[in-house]
Design a protein around this motif. Structure first.
Motif, PDB file in Angstrom:
ATOM      1  N   ASN A 105      44.034  34.577  41.960  1.00  0.00           N
ATOM      2  CA  ASN A 105      44.259  36.004  41.722  1.00  0.00           C
ATOM      3  C   ASN A 105      44.720  36.283  40.295  1.00  0.00           C
ATOM      4  O   ASN A 105      44.560  37.404  39.796  1.00  0.00           O
ATOM      5  CB  ASN A 105      45.298  36.531  42.715  1.00  0.00           C
ATOM      6  N   ARG A 110      36.134  36.861  35.525  1.00  0.00           N
ATOM      7  CA  ARG A 110      35.527  37.216  36.801  1.00  0.00           C
ATOM      8  C   ARG A 110      34.477  36.197  37.236  1.00  0.00           C
ATOM      9  O   ARG A 110      34.392  35.840  38.411  1.00  0.00           O
ATOM     10  CB  ARG A 110      34.896  38.608  36.695  1.00  0.00           C
ATOM     11  N   THR A 192      44.196  42.191  46.935  1.00  0.00           N
ATOM     12  CA  THR A 192      43.589  43.352  46.266  1.00  0.00           C
ATOM     13  C   THR A 192      44.115  44.669  46.827  1.00  0.00           C
ATOM     14  O   THR A 192      43.968  45.713  46.186  1.00  0.00           O
ATOM     15  CB  THR A 192      42.053  43.322  46.414  1.00  0.00           C
ATOM     16  N   GLN A 196      49.062  48.210  42.549  1.00  0.00           N
ATOM     17  CA  GLN A 196      49.330  47.617  41.234  1.00  0.00           C
ATOM     18  C   GLN A 196      50.484  48.302  40.503  1.00  0.00           C
ATOM     19  O   GLN A 196      51.073  47.710  39.594  1.00  0.00           O
ATOM     20  CB  GLN A 196      48.063  47.690  40.371  1.00  0.00           C
TER      21      GLN A 196
END
Length: 307
Positions: A105, A110, A192, A196
């Protein structure tokens, strides 16, 4: 106020969906429910030579088969092996994917992240027949790459699959190798979903990476961790027949023989059908209880339910 539809109304409006389910239901009855009639064998001195008539003509012995099984020294060792191996697999099957998910993570690239996920996930789709052959070659004491490295470092080769002291660890590690990709994806998906803005606020307050992980990341995915753990509880008596059957040998029975392989030998090799059925019934009843408990805990602590 919305009126509740009657069963007849539902069937009339959704009959097409029920017709689509019919073939699957028929197969389920034929291959899952009808064979349960064989449970009666565990209470009989079953004679297979009688064919189907044996269900009605074999002598009824009540619980004698269960008393015989529970009195066997081998059964006590098999039950211990099953529990130890299964519990170790559950613990390692949560810890390793969780660590990998937390590390992955943090990766910003990517392409590297996706490639790593794919590589780790691939073994999950391979059968234990294939992976068993690969492991036998890799761990071979004479030509395996692992023992080649060990001898190159000046140590004696290790017989991983033929030593009672190493077989359990080998089973656990190989199970993690095969299955950790699945749980890792679950944990990555959960990560996810964490807001955040919590990390941004923590950085403003001066919290470092480990403080963020301890107070934001882990609490944020705790329901998924609990879910994986409690669902694993229902399979605690399934220590992995496919894996063990393809990797163990008589020399390591004392540490690697589990209930499923024990039943296989009793029924298929020793032709003790009544005794093996009794062991299978015992396992099924305990597994049903554990599955019920696991789903209850999953609903209570992870808000997960099927029905």
């Amino acid at each position: 106020m919305k009126q509740k539809k009657s069963l007849g109304t539902i069937m009339k409006s959704e009959w097409q969906l029920h017709v689509m389910l019919l073939p699957a239901i028929i197969l389920l009855i034929i291959f899952a429910y009808l064979p349960m009639v064989g449970i009666v064998i565990s209470f009989q001195d079953f004679v297979p030579s009688g064919g189907m008539k044996g269900f009605f003509t074999s002598q009824w012995v009540g619980l004698d088969n269960f008393r015989y099984v529970f009195g066997m020294k081998d059964f006590q060792q098999v039950l211990t092996n099953t529990l130890v191996i299964a519990i170790l697999k559950i613990i390692a099957g949560i810890a390793v994917p969780l660590v990998l998910a937390l590390m992955l993570n943090e990766v910003g690239n990517r392409a590297f992240k996706k490639a790593t996920q794919t590589i780790v996930y691939v073994p999950y789709f391979l059968s234990w027949v294939v992976l068993g052959g690969i492991l036998v070659d890799i761990l071979s004491p004479s030509s395996g790459i692992v023992n080649t490295l060990i001898t190159a470092l000046g140590h004696e080769p290790v017989y991983f699959l033929g030593n009672p002291n190493t077989i359990r660890g080998t089973l656990v590690v190989s199970e993690v190798w095969k299955g950790c990709g699945y749980n890792m994806v679950i944990f990555l998906a959960a990560l996810t979903g964490i807001d955040q803005s919590q990390y941004e606020a923590a950085k403003v307050d001066g919290a470092g990476y480990f403080k963020q992980m301890l107070y934001i990341t882990l609490p944020g995915i705790l329901p998924q961790i609990i879910l994986v753990a409690v669902l694993g509880l229902g399979n605690i008596l399934n220590a992995g027949f496919d894996q063990v059957f393809n990797l163990y040998s008589p020399i390591v029975y004392e540490k690697a023989d589990i209930i499923d392989t024990f039943v296989y030998r009793l029924g298929m090799l020793n032709l003790q059908y009544s005794v093996s059925t009794a062991v299978g019934l015992f396992k099924s009843v305990i597994s049903f209880i554990l599955i019920t408990i696991s789903f209850t805990l999953a609903k209570k602590y992870a808000n997960y339910q099927i029905f």
